[in-house]
Scaffold this motif. Sequence first.
Motif, PDB file in Angstrom:
ATOM      1  N   VAL A 185       0.858  -1.178   0.000  1.00  0.00           N
ATOM      2  CA  VAL A 185       0.000   0.000   0.000  1.00  0.00           C
ATOM      3  C   VAL A 185       0.894   1.227   0.000  1.00  0.00           C
ATOM      4  CG1 VAL A 185      -1.754   1.283   1.281  1.00  0.00           C
ATOM      5  CG2 VAL A 185      -1.810  -1.226   1.236  1.00  0.00           C
ATOM      6  N   THR A 186       0.649   2.101  -0.950  1.00  0.00           N
ATOM      7  CA  THR A 186       1.431   3.322  -1.049  1.00  0.00           C
ATOM      8  C   THR A 186       0.683   4.436  -0.322  1.00  0.00           C
ATOM      9  OG1 THR A 186       2.202   2.627  -3.221  1.00  0.00           O
ATOM     10  CG2 THR A 186       2.472   4.968  -2.656  1.00  0.00           C
ATOM     11  N   PRO A 187       1.347   5.131   0.606  1.00  0.00           N
ATOM     12  CA  PRO A 187       0.679   6.257   1.272  1.00  0.00           C
ATOM     13  C   PRO A 187       0.205   7.256   0.238  1.00  0.00           C
ATOM     14  CG  PRO A 187       2.780   5.765   2.322  1.00  0.00           C
ATOM     15  CD  PRO A 187       2.713   4.946   1.061  1.00  0.00           C
ATOM     16  N   ARG A 188      -0.973   7.783   0.426  1.00  0.00           N
ATOM     17  CA  ARG A 188      -1.560   8.662  -0.574  1.00  0.00           C
ATOM     18  C   ARG A 188      -1.089  10.085  -0.494  1.00  0.00           C
ATOM     19  NH1 ARG A 188      -7.125  11.006  -0.359  1.00  0.00           N
ATOM     20  NH2 ARG A 188      -5.955  12.847  -0.193  1.00  0.00           N
ATOM     21  N   GLY A 189      -0.397  10.465   0.554  1.00  0.00           N
ATOM     22  CA  GLY A 189       0.103  11.832   0.665  1.00  0.00           C
ATOM     23  C   GLY A 189      -0.842  12.715   1.457  1.00  0.00           C
ATOM     24  N   PRO A 190      -0.549  14.014   1.461  1.00  0.00           N
ATOM     25  CA  PRO A 190      -1.356  14.941   2.260  1.00  0.00           C
ATOM     26  C   PRO A 190      -2.759  15.120   1.690  1.00  0.00           C
ATOM     27  CG  PRO A 190       0.271  16.145   0.979  1.00  0.00           C
ATOM     28  CD  PRO A 190       0.551  14.680   0.780  1.00  0.00           C
ATOM     29  N   LEU A 191      -3.670  15.555   2.568  1.00  0.00           N
ATOM     30  CA  LEU A 191      -5.040  15.837   2.135  1.00  0.00           C
ATOM     31  C   LEU A 191      -5.028  17.033   1.201  1.00  0.00           C
ATOM     32  CD1 LEU A 191      -6.884  15.464   5.559  1.00  0.00           C
ATOM     33  CD2 LEU A 191      -6.696  13.777   3.725  1.00  0.00           C
ATOM     34  N   THR A 192      -5.959  17.036   0.258  1.00  0.00           N
ATOM     35  CA  THR A 192      -6.018  18.119  -0.718  1.00  0.00           C
ATOM     36  C   THR A 192      -7.429  18.686  -0.806  1.00  0.00           C
ATOM     37  OG1 THR A 192      -6.515  16.578  -2.514  1.00  0.00           O
ATOM     38  CG2 THR A 192      -4.188  17.081  -2.124  1.00  0.00           C
ATOM     39  N   GLY A 193      -7.546  19.840  -1.424  1.00  0.00           N
ATOM     40  CA  GLY A 193      -8.842  20.451  -1.688  1.00  0.00           C
ATOM     41  C   GLY A 193      -9.664  20.640  -0.418  1.00  0.00           C
ATOM     42  N   THR A 194     -10.876  20.116  -0.455  1.00  0.00           N
ATOM     43  CA  THR A 194     -11.793  20.272   0.680  1.00  0.00           C
ATOM     44  C   THR A 194     -11.615  19.196   1.737  1.00  0.00           C
ATOM     45  OG1 THR A 194     -13.507  18.984  -0.429  1.00  0.00           O
ATOM     46  CG2 THR A 194     -13.553  21.387  -0.752  1.00  0.00           C
ATOM     47  N   GLU A 195     -10.723  18.224   1.516  1.00  0.00           N
ATOM     48  CA  GLU A 195     -10.558  17.117   2.458  1.00  0.00           C
ATOM     49  C   GLU A 195     -10.226  17.570   3.880  1.00  0.00           C
ATOM     50  OE1 GLU A 195      -9.234  13.486  -0.486  1.00  0.00           O
ATOM     51  OE2 GLU A 195      -7.697  14.867   0.246  1.00  0.00           O
ATOM     52  N   PRO A 196      -9.324  18.529   4.087  1.00  0.00           N
ATOM     53  CA  PRO A 196      -9.047  18.951   5.464  1.00  0.00           C
ATOM     54  C   PRO A 196     -10.286  19.525   6.158  1.00  0.00           C
ATOM     55  CG  PRO A 196      -7.287  19.697   4.021  1.00  0.00           C
ATOM     56  CD  PRO A 196      -8.390  19.162   3.132  1.00  0.00           C
ATOM     57  N   ALA A 197     -11.105  20.280   5.425  1.00  0.00           N
ATOM     58  CA  ALA A 197     -12.326  20.851   6.015  1.00  0.00           C
ATOM     59  C   ALA A 197     -13.311  19.754   6.377  1.00  0.00           C
ATOM     60  CB  ALA A 197     -12.965  21.850   5.051  1.00  0.00           C
ATOM     61  N   VAL A 198     -13.421  18.735   5.541  1.00  0.00           N
ATOM     62  CA  VAL A 198     -14.333  17.624   5.823  1.00  0.00           C
ATOM     63  C   VAL A 198     -13.863  16.848   7.051  1.00  0.00           C
ATOM     64  CG1 VAL A 198     -15.242  15.435   4.951  1.00  0.00           C
ATOM     65  CG2 VAL A 198     -15.148  17.424   3.446  1.00  0.00           C
ATOM     66  N   VAL A 199     -12.579  16.589   7.146  1.00  0.00           N
ATOM     67  CA  VAL A 199     -12.028  15.874   8.297  1.00  0.00           C
ATOM     68  C   VAL A 199     -12.261  16.683   9.569  1.00  0.00           C
ATOM     69  CG1 VAL A 199      -9.889  15.069   9.384  1.00  0.00           C
ATOM     70  CG2 VAL A 199     -10.355  14.545   6.982  1.00  0.00           C
ATOM     71  N   ASP A 200     -11.993  17.985   9.522  1.00  0.00           N
ATOM     72  CA  ASP A 200     -12.204  18.849  10.686  1.00  0.00           C
ATOM     73  C   ASP A 200     -13.677  18.862  11.094  1.00  0.00           C
ATOM     74  OD1 ASP A 200     -11.380  20.894  12.656  1.00  0.00           O
ATOM     75  OD2 ASP A 200     -12.617  22.215  11.416  1.00  0.00           O
ATOM     76  N   LEU A 201     -14.553  18.979  10.124  1.00  0.00           N
ATOM     77  CA  LEU A 201     -15.993  18.977  10.395  1.00  0.00           C
ATOM     78  C   LEU A 201     -16.411  17.672  11.060  1.00  0.00           C
ATOM     79  CD1 LEU A 201     -18.746  20.355  10.045  1.00  0.00           C
ATOM     80  CD2 LEU A 201     -18.870  19.300   7.789  1.00  0.00           C
ATOM     81  N   PHE A 202     -15.947  16.554  10.540  1.00  0.00           N
ATOM     82  CA  PHE A 202     -16.271  15.252  11.126  1.00  0.00           C
ATOM     83  C   PHE A 202     -15.761  15.152  12.560  1.00  0.00           C
ATOM     84  CE2 PHE A 202     -14.934  11.008  12.304  1.00  0.00           C
ATOM     85  CZ  PHE A 202     -16.137  10.330  12.238  1.00  0.00           C
ATOM     86  N   GLU A 203     -14.505  15.518  12.771  1.00  0.00           N
ATOM     87  CA  GLU A 203     -13.917  15.394  14.106  1.00  0.00           C
ATOM     88  C   GLU A 203     -14.628  16.260  15.129  1.00  0.00           C
ATOM     89  OE1 GLU A 203      -9.769  16.179  13.450  1.00  0.00           O
ATOM     90  OE2 GLU A 203      -9.372  14.079  12.913  1.00  0.00           O
TER      91      GLU A 203
END
Length: 155
Positions: A7-25
Amino acid sequence: MRRAPQVTPRGPLTGTEPAVVDLFERASPAVVYITTLAERTSVFGFTRSTEQGTGTGFLWDLNGHIVTNYHVLQGATGPQVVLQDQTTHDAEYIGGSSRHDLAVLRINPPAGNPTGRHRRQRDAAGRPDHLRHRQPVPFELYAEHRHRLGAGTSD
């Protein structure tokens, strides 16, 4: 013997992904698990309570109001709510709409903030105020992040 693919690490979150993760948390501590009971009568006339269904909802405020789907509660008695800390609370049906599939329950909330989460409040001018218990309303979090989630800017 075949080896599992690497499994290759996918790298840092991009676009709206950080906002979605923050919203979920920030919103997930307000999510609750709901179980309902139904009265069943046997062919011999004995009545007993049995689990009818399960569902989820979320804490609307610190007064113990919970929003869920009406179909979770339809025809049921004795709803119980499990909070994030795994405590179980008997709930009271406040009201609902089958047409909109929405219902409101109320529990006697534990002392303090049932979600254990905090957020910064802002004063009327939008400046950070002091640290206070956050009201566990996922809609409030959505409003904070909707511009980053591409949901428009109008209220």
